[in-house]
Design a protein around this motif. Structure first.
Motif, mmCIF file in Angstrom:
data_model
loop_
_atom_site.group_PDB
_atom_site.id
_atom_site.type_symbol
_atom_site.label_atom_id
_atom_site.label_comp_id
_atom_site.label_asym_id
_atom_site.label_seq_id
_atom_site.Cartn_x
_atom_site.Cartn_y
_atom_site.Cartn_z
ATOM 1 N N ASP A 49 -14.498 70.240 -3.231
ATOM 2 C CA ASP A 49 -14.175 70.091 -1.821
ATOM 3 C C ASP A 49 -14.235 71.477 -1.179
ATOM 4 O O ASP A 49 -14.275 72.489 -1.893
ATOM 5 N N THR A 66 -9.094 75.469 9.082
ATOM 6 C CA THR A 66 -10.094 74.596 8.462
ATOM 7 C C THR A 66 -11.391 74.787 9.272
ATOM 8 O O THR A 66 -11.379 75.444 10.310
ATOM 9 N N TRP A 113 -9.348 60.060 13.938
ATOM 10 C CA TRP A 113 -9.155 61.512 14.084
ATOM 11 C C TRP A 113 -10.509 62.215 14.173
ATOM 12 O O TRP A 113 -10.797 62.949 15.110
ATOM 13 N N TRP A 114 -11.365 61.937 13.200
ATOM 14 C CA TRP A 114 -12.665 62.620 13.154
ATOM 15 C C TRP A 114 -13.498 62.290 14.389
ATOM 16 O O TRP A 114 -14.109 63.151 14.978
ATOM 17 N N ALA A 117 -11.969 63.938 17.525
ATOM 18 C CA ALA A 117 -12.108 65.402 17.479
ATOM 19 C C ALA A 117 -13.565 65.792 17.693
ATOM 20 O O ALA A 117 -13.863 66.732 18.428
ATOM 21 N N ALA A 165 -15.485 67.150 4.135
ATOM 22 C CA ALA A 165 -15.261 66.380 5.352
ATOM 23 C C ALA A 165 -15.107 67.304 6.554
ATOM 24 O O ALA A 165 -14.815 66.875 7.653
ATOM 25 N N THR A 210 -11.848 62.552 5.007
ATOM 26 C CA THR A 210 -11.165 62.839 3.730
ATOM 27 C C THR A 210 -11.213 61.683 2.733
ATOM 28 O O THR A 210 -11.246 61.920 1.534
HETATM 29 O O1 C5P Z 1 -13.505 70.001 3.238
HETATM 30 P P1 C5P Z 1 -12.464 68.924 3.374
HETATM 31 O O2 C5P Z 1 -12.944 67.592 2.922
HETATM 32 O O3 C5P Z 1 -11.161 69.313 2.804
HETATM 33 O O4 C5P Z 1 -12.276 68.846 4.999
HETATM 34 C C1 C5P Z 1 -11.404 68.068 5.681
HETATM 35 C C2 C5P Z 1 -10.194 68.768 6.210
HETATM 36 O O5 C5P Z 1 -10.320 69.128 7.582
HETATM 37 C C3 C5P Z 1 -9.047 67.807 6.149
HETATM 38 O O6 C5P Z 1 -8.198 68.119 5.096
HETATM 39 C C4 C5P Z 1 -8.366 67.868 7.511
HETATM 40 O O7 C5P Z 1 -6.999 68.217 7.418
HETATM 41 C C5 C5P Z 1 -9.108 68.907 8.277
HETATM 42 N N1 C5P Z 1 -9.397 68.473 9.644
HETATM 43 C C6 C5P Z 1 -9.034 69.284 10.704
HETATM 44 N N2 C5P Z 1 -9.320 68.903 11.988
HETATM 45 C C7 C5P Z 1 -9.963 67.745 12.241
HETATM 46 C C8 C5P Z 1 -10.348 66.914 11.171
HETATM 47 C C9 C5P Z 1 -10.046 67.319 9.878
HETATM 48 O O8 C5P Z 1 -8.459 70.348 10.475
HETATM 49 N N3 C5P Z 1 -10.240 67.412 13.479
#
Ligand code: C5P
Ligand code: MG
Length: 297
Positions: A49, A66, A113-114, A117, A165, A210
């Motif tokens: 990941d 992130t 969420w995704w 965002a 993700a 995720t």
């Molecule tokens: O690389 P990974 O799979 O861990 O990426 C996903 C991470 O991005 C999630 O753990 C989530 O907390 C974070 N995220 C974020 N903002 C968003 C969507 C996901 O920080 N809008």
């Protein structure tokens, strides 16, 4: 007479003796390590990941960005959009790390969420050339020891799949600024779609969040097929969803799962110990995976 020690390799490794390292089934891990070492680097592949696994969770008590946060926190995002994105994070992140909900219960919230965002990010008129600066001005960084690990895996031609993700363009830029993108790395993630003027207009391909990495893994079966002789896997993740990144690997023999537990620790430790072979609690380094790699490479 005392029984013969059956956890010799584990006991020989100082990195595994630290207090923040949890191994529930030592005999299983011992057998796995023994097999991985015996089979060597030609049988090995890495599936990992990105956010909060390769990248760092916090520094001096402050959360690190992130991939999404790199954009969300950038000075290019107007205050009104920042507020929307912060509210989304406050709503959905607690669900992502909730210890009581099942993955199935979480999936619709992650989709929301995704999706929300991504549209807020697209509405910010980012340009391709803004990414370098956004990453440079963020506090996104790699875990200590990533640079050594990337270099070593490349030197020894061990393939590394980064399954994220997060946002592909951003994670590549983070790796470039703090280490190097090597030819043995392959990234599966959400990539940004820029128009001919270099303006962000959307995201390409199927959404990776995720908890749908199993579907993404199956879509990448071609990649795994080309590596079918590499039957031993080291998987690294920080979420329960990461455990399914290796779904779709044909004739897998051994899989050693290393989990980073960064947040909501007490509530999740038991589940993580069940699911991951080795659990690293609040560890900001790659010391354990690297110690294991040093024995195999
Ligand atoms: O690389 P990974 O799979 O861990 O990426 C996903 C991470 O991005 C999630 O753990 C989530 O907390 C974070 N995220 C974020 N903002 C968003 C969507 C996901 O920080 N809008
Ligand atoms: Mg992660």
């Amino acid at each position: 007479r005392r029984p013969k020690k059956r956890t010799k390799i584990i006991e020989m490794m100082d990195e595994l003796q630290k207090e923040n390292v949890y191994i529930k089934d030592k005999e299983r891990v011992e057998k796995l390590l023994c097999q991985l070492i015996q089979d060597g680097k030609s049988k090995l592949q890495i599936i990992t990941d990105f956010d909060m696994t390769l990248s760092r969770f916090s520094i001096n008590g402050k959360r690190c960005a992130t991939c999404h946060n790199v954009l969300e926190d950038s000075t290019l995002v107007p205050e009104s959009k920042k507020q929307i994105l912060d509210e989304l994070r406050d709503t959905y992140y607690p669900i992502e790390i909730n210890a009581k909900m099942t993955i199935e219960e979480k999936i619709p919230f992650m989709m929301e969420w995704w999706t929300k965002a991504q549209s807020a990010i697209v509405a910010c008129n980012f340009r391709r050339e803004d990414l370098t600066r956004a990453v440079r001005e963020s506090n996104a960084m790699l875990r200590e020891g990533c640079d050594w690990q990337f270099h070593a895996l490349h030197e020894h031609s061990v393939p590394m799949l980064i399954f994220s993700a997060g946002i592909g363009d951003i994670l590549e830029e983070i790796i470039k600024q703090h280490s190097q993108m090597y030819a043995n790395m392959r990234v599966v993630s959400n990539y940004m779609d820029f128009n001919h003027d270099g303006m962000l207009v959307g995201f390409k391909g199927d959404l990776v969040h995720t908890y749908n990495k199993n579907e993404g893994a199956l879509r990448n079966s071609d990649y795994f097929t080309t590596l079918k002789e590499r039957r031993n896997i080291i998987l690294m993740g920080d979420s329960m969803g990461d455990l399914r990144m290796a779904d779709g690997v044909p004739n897998m023999q051994q899989i050693l799962k290393i989990g980073f537990l960064n947040d909501n620790i007490e509530e999740r430790l038991e589940k993580y110990k069940e699911a991951y072979d080795i659990v690293l609690v609040s560890d900001s380094t790659m010391d354990v995976p690297n110690a294991i790699l040093k024995k195999i490479l």
